[in-house]
Every structure is written in structure tokens, then in C-alpha cells.
Design an enzyme around this catalytic site. Structure first.
Site, mmCIF file in Angstrom:
data_model
loop_
_atom_site.group_PDB
_atom_site.id
_atom_site.type_symbol
_atom_site.label_atom_id
_atom_site.label_comp_id
_atom_site.label_asym_id
_atom_site.label_seq_id
_atom_site.Cartn_x
_atom_site.Cartn_y
_atom_site.Cartn_z
ATOM 1 N N HIS A 32 0.836 -1.190 0.000
ATOM 2 C CA HIS A 32 0.000 0.000 0.000
ATOM 3 C C HIS A 32 0.881 1.254 0.000
ATOM 4 O O HIS A 32 1.819 1.366 0.782
ATOM 5 C CB HIS A 32 -0.913 0.034 1.239
ATOM 6 C CG HIS A 32 -2.007 -0.974 1.188
ATOM 7 N ND1 HIS A 32 -1.869 -2.182 0.568
ATOM 8 C CD2 HIS A 32 -3.267 -0.946 1.688
ATOM 9 C CE1 HIS A 32 -2.992 -2.865 0.687
ATOM 10 N NE2 HIS A 32 -3.861 -2.126 1.361
ATOM 11 N N THR A 33 0.579 2.202 -0.889
ATOM 12 C CA THR A 33 1.347 3.445 -0.964
ATOM 13 C C THR A 33 0.765 4.435 0.027
ATOM 14 O O THR A 33 0.020 5.337 -0.338
ATOM 15 C CB THR A 33 1.297 4.026 -2.384
ATOM 16 O OG1 THR A 33 1.585 3.000 -3.315
ATOM 17 C CG2 THR A 33 2.312 5.139 -2.546
ATOM 18 N N GLN A 34 1.075 4.276 1.281
ATOM 19 C CA GLN A 34 0.555 5.165 2.305
ATOM 20 C C GLN A 34 1.518 6.312 2.611
ATOM 21 O O GLN A 34 1.162 7.232 3.335
ATOM 22 C CB GLN A 34 0.266 4.375 3.584
ATOM 23 C CG GLN A 34 -0.763 3.272 3.416
ATOM 24 C CD GLN A 34 -2.141 3.801 3.048
ATOM 25 O OE1 GLN A 34 -2.416 4.977 3.233
ATOM 26 N NE2 GLN A 34 -2.989 2.944 2.532
#
Length: 260
Positions: A32-34
Site C-alpha cells: 500500500h502506498t501510504q
């Protein structure tokens, strides 16, 4: 619930049993690109009589480091739409692959109908909203420029939440704070679209890019600019900010070791 300071808010072990920490273990990298690492900043768009102009610089920053200086953040879709990307570069590349697959599928369709800019913007806004709803957002803020189904100039934005907005001139990133006031001064809201020429729109974008180069620490003096008209799409990818000079700094008084 536990009320001891070291375990506030946790289920009580004597009732529910000890918490199984094995659920927190993963076997692969976090996907996830958080926390975006490499990002692009402003994209600016302006409607004019007969089309839309859009521009962005070619910088992708690694945090505060101007790491990649040749990243083109304008993507041509078909022969009537351009997508400008701000935000995470890896998510931009994902969307770019998605747009390529859609373009291929549209060109192989038998009905002969191709997506216009308005259709494309609606689709991308739904993609953003779906990913946001899955708590795995695409960390981008995009502008879509082109024509709608009626052949009128179209310019609209979509962000990582799936929120959309349309206006005669738009900007993402720091451009929303620095470029939009310039465009509102040059082209007030009551200015008819017929009174704005292609040359005026392009010159206004160049001026905005110049201001961002001087004022935004995440911008670059090399930029891409494109126009969409009935005659097609014209893209220039390696433009430079003209007449750039920091000589004016020598005339500023009140800072440093200046005594005059």
C-alpha cells in the site's frame, strides 16, 4: 476492557485470552502506498477559445531532493485528451499503464466510439474513489484536459479521494496557491472563453511555471506544455523557463551582511 495504563483499550486477557500477535506478521513487502516517496508537484490547466492548454514541470522529488529531472508528467490519451499528474510517481506509472490498456481496448472496439476527455475523467475519478474505499488510495491529483461529448473544451480535476472539480483554470500542488491567483488576475471569472486566445493561455502558463520555479522548492525550470484543439494535440516536453535570473537578489536590502 483493560484499565491499566500499559494496556488501555485492549480486551482483557482473563476473559478473551492473550492477543495473538501472529496476525500482524506478513510474508511480503507492504504494497500500500501510504507514504509516497517520489512525487511531482504542480500541474496547471487553462481553457481558451477552441481548446485547453496544460503544463507541468519535469521534476520528481525524492522527499526534498530534486532527484529525477526528466520525468514527463503529461500523458496523451488518444487524439483528444491529456492527463496531467501530480503526486506519487509510482502511482502515476500505474495509472499510465491502465490508460494504455484502455486506449488499446478502445481502438480495437468495433463500435468506433472513443473515450473523450469527459468520459476519461469520469472513469479515473471512479478508479480513485474505488481505491480510496479499499484504504489503498492512489496518491495523485490529476487534471484531465480535452473536449467533452459536445465538442466543448473540458478541464477537470480528480484527487486521491475521488473528489472532482471543474473550472476554466485549475492547478494542483503548490500551483493551487501560486498559479491560480495569477490566472484569476489575467482571466477573471466573467471573461468569456471566446476572448481568450491560445497564445494568451500558453503565455499565462509559462508565467505560472516561472513563478513556481522561483517560489516552489519542489519545482524545476524545465517543463512540459501541451495544447488540445480541434486540430489535434501539440506537446512540447523540454521547454525552459525564459529570462531566469537571480540577479534581483543583489538589490534586496535587509538580509545577510549587506551594509548599504
Amino acid at each position: 476492557m483493560e484499565h491499566f495504563p500499559e494496556a488501555w483499550g485492549r480486551p482483557r486477557n482473563d476473559i478473551y485470552g492473550p492477543y495473538d500477535h501472529s496476525y500482524l506478521q506478513t510474508t511480503g513487502p507492504k504494497a500500500h502506498t501510504q507514504s509516497p516517496a517520489v512525487t511531482g508537484t504542480s500541474v496547471i490547466g487553462v481553457k481558451f477559445n477552441g481548446g485547453v492548454a496544460i503544463a507541468s514541470d519535469n521534476l520528481a522529488s525524492y522527499g526534498s531532493l530534486a532527484r529525477f529531472t526528466d520525468v514527463k508528467r503529461l500523458r496523451v490519451f488518444g487524439d483528444s485528451a491529456i492527463v496531467g499528474f501530480g503526486g506519487d510517481v509510482s502511482d502515476m506509472q500505474h495509472i499510465d499503464r491502465l490508460l494504455n490498456s484502455i486506449d488499446i481496448r478502445e481502438n480495437y472496439s468495433s463500435d468506433g466510439n472513443l473515450l473523450n476527455a469527459k468520459n476519461l475523467h469520469t472513469y479515473l475519478s471512479k478508479v480513485f474513489y474505488k481505491r480510496r474505499s479499499e484504504f489503498n488510495p492512489l496518491w495523485n491529483h490529476i487534471l484531465v484536459a480535452g473536449f467533452d461529448g459536445d465538442g466543448k473544451p473540458f478541464l477537470s480535476s480528480a484527487d486521491l479521494l475521488g473528489t472532482t472539480f471543474s473550472a476554466p483554470h485549475l492547478a494542483t500542488g503548490f500551483g493551487a496557491h501560486l498559479a491560480i491567483p495569477i490566472l484569476r488576475r489575467l482571466f477573471p471569472e466573467d471573461t468569456p472563453l471566446e476572448n481568450i486566445s491560445k497564445e494568451q493561455a500558453v503565455e499565462a502558463l509559462r508565467e505560472c511555471i516561472k513563478v513556481l520555479w522561483y517560489r516552489d522548492a519542489r519545482s524545476l525550470d524545465k517543463f512540459s506544455i501541451a495544447t488540445v484543439t480541434k486540430d489535434g494535440i501539440e506537446v512540447k516536453e523540454d521547454e525552459k523557463v525564459e529570462a531566469q535570473s537571480w540577479a534581483f537578489a543583489e538589490t534586496i536590502r535587509g538580509y545577510g551582511a549587506q551594509v548599504n
